[in-house]
Write an enzyme that holds these catalytic residues in place. Sequence first.
Site, PDB file in Angstrom:
ATOM      1  N   LEU A  22     -13.761  -3.673 -30.357  1.00 40.10           N
ATOM      2  CA  LEU A  22     -13.596  -3.807 -28.906  1.00 40.10           C
ATOM      3  C   LEU A  22     -13.879  -5.235 -28.461  1.00 40.10           C
ATOM      4  O   LEU A  22     -13.192  -5.774 -27.583  1.00 40.10           O
ATOM      5  CB  LEU A  22     -14.527  -2.821 -28.194  1.00 40.10           C
ATOM      6  CG  LEU A  22     -14.541  -2.851 -26.665  1.00 40.10           C
ATOM      7  CD1 LEU A  22     -13.146  -2.589 -26.096  1.00 40.10           C
ATOM      8  CD2 LEU A  22     -15.547  -1.833 -26.119  1.00 40.10           C
ATOM      9  N   LYS A  23     -14.887  -5.867 -29.055  1.00 35.62           N
ATOM     10  CA  LYS A  23     -15.223  -7.254 -28.692  1.00 35.62           C
ATOM     11  C   LYS A  23     -14.051  -8.187 -28.958  1.00 35.62           C
ATOM     12  O   LYS A  23     -13.762  -9.085 -28.161  1.00 35.62           O
ATOM     13  CB  LYS A  23     -16.461  -7.710 -29.469  1.00 35.62           C
ATOM     14  CG  LYS A  23     -16.827  -9.193 -29.297  1.00 35.62           C
ATOM     15  CD  LYS A  23     -17.193  -9.517 -27.864  1.00 35.62           C
ATOM     16  CE  LYS A  23     -17.393 -11.016 -27.663  1.00 35.62           C
ATOM     17  NZ  LYS A  23     -18.594 -11.549 -28.307  1.00 35.62           N
ATOM     18  N   LEU A  24     -13.342  -7.982 -30.077  1.00 34.93           N
ATOM     19  CA  LEU A  24     -12.191  -8.841 -30.358  1.00 34.93           C
ATOM     20  C   LEU A  24     -11.107  -8.654 -29.312  1.00 34.93           C
ATOM     21  O   LEU A  24     -10.477  -9.625 -28.877  1.00 34.93           O
ATOM     22  CB  LEU A  24     -11.639  -8.554 -31.752  1.00 34.93           C
ATOM     23  CG  LEU A  24     -12.529  -8.929 -32.944  1.00 34.93           C
ATOM     24  CD1 LEU A  24     -11.755  -8.757 -34.250  1.00 34.93           C
ATOM     25  CD2 LEU A  24     -13.060 -10.350 -32.830  1.00 34.93           C
TER      26      LEU A  24
END
Length: 284
Positions: free
Chosen positions: A166-168
Amino acid sequence: MRTAVIGTGIMGAGMARSLAREGHDVVVWNRTAEKAEALVGDGISAAASVAEAVSGVDVVLTMLFDTDAVLAVTEDVARASGDAVWVQTATVGPDGARRIAEAAGDAADRMLDAPVLGTRKPAEDGALVVLASGPAALVERAQPVLDAIGSRTVRAGERLGDASALKLACNSWVGLITAGTAQALALAQAQGVDPQLFLDAIDGGAVDTPYAHVKGAPMISGDYSAVSFALDGVRKDLGLMVSAAEAGGMSADLLRTVLGLYDRASESGHGDEDMAAVRTAFDG
């Protein structure tokens, strides 16, 4: 809670200060000792080694540059941190999260994958958004620490690596917005129009975003010295995104193009400056 913060760069230093401000007993370690020692006081102490920092704590928080940097401290954290919850906040991508978990051995059972959204000021203000994946019981144990560093926690699932994935996705948006802002300002200037007028034109409209103004101001002034997210850090993350996209079977064409812009700016000597320096990639 007694908390160890491993890595006191821009983000880790802000997290440590936020934890101390909220009453946590904080011990820090950094490879460059001077960065850790700069935080001494106000409830923060500096340790001489990773093992010393994590011994006897309730939570270990790692905020390091990349997967290799986390792996370099993994053995010491796993061996010396007892039953502490390990909150791994560095941006390493899902593959990096899995590699770290494998290297951690049994300590992976007490690890949370918890990268954060935000840069220098949110880290200093305790206003980051924490993306967390891992067992719910570990999130509950670590919640006082997550609340001290963040304004909210977004649960990404039970599986280690999901929060990193999700961070990417989130950082792809940040990288694209910043590069897109740079392109719009450069295009206005190339046509003899005051670039500030672009920001004025979108202000308050459906296509406006606060980040365009935050990054647009240094792009117009040409001063990239106030670093909230270093350009080379964005390059590292974009490389992770390209790998993740290809592993997932999607086209990485746009990501590769955007990465090329940040590469060009870094090759011009702007790697240690703020990511807004991607504006230089559009100079002739």
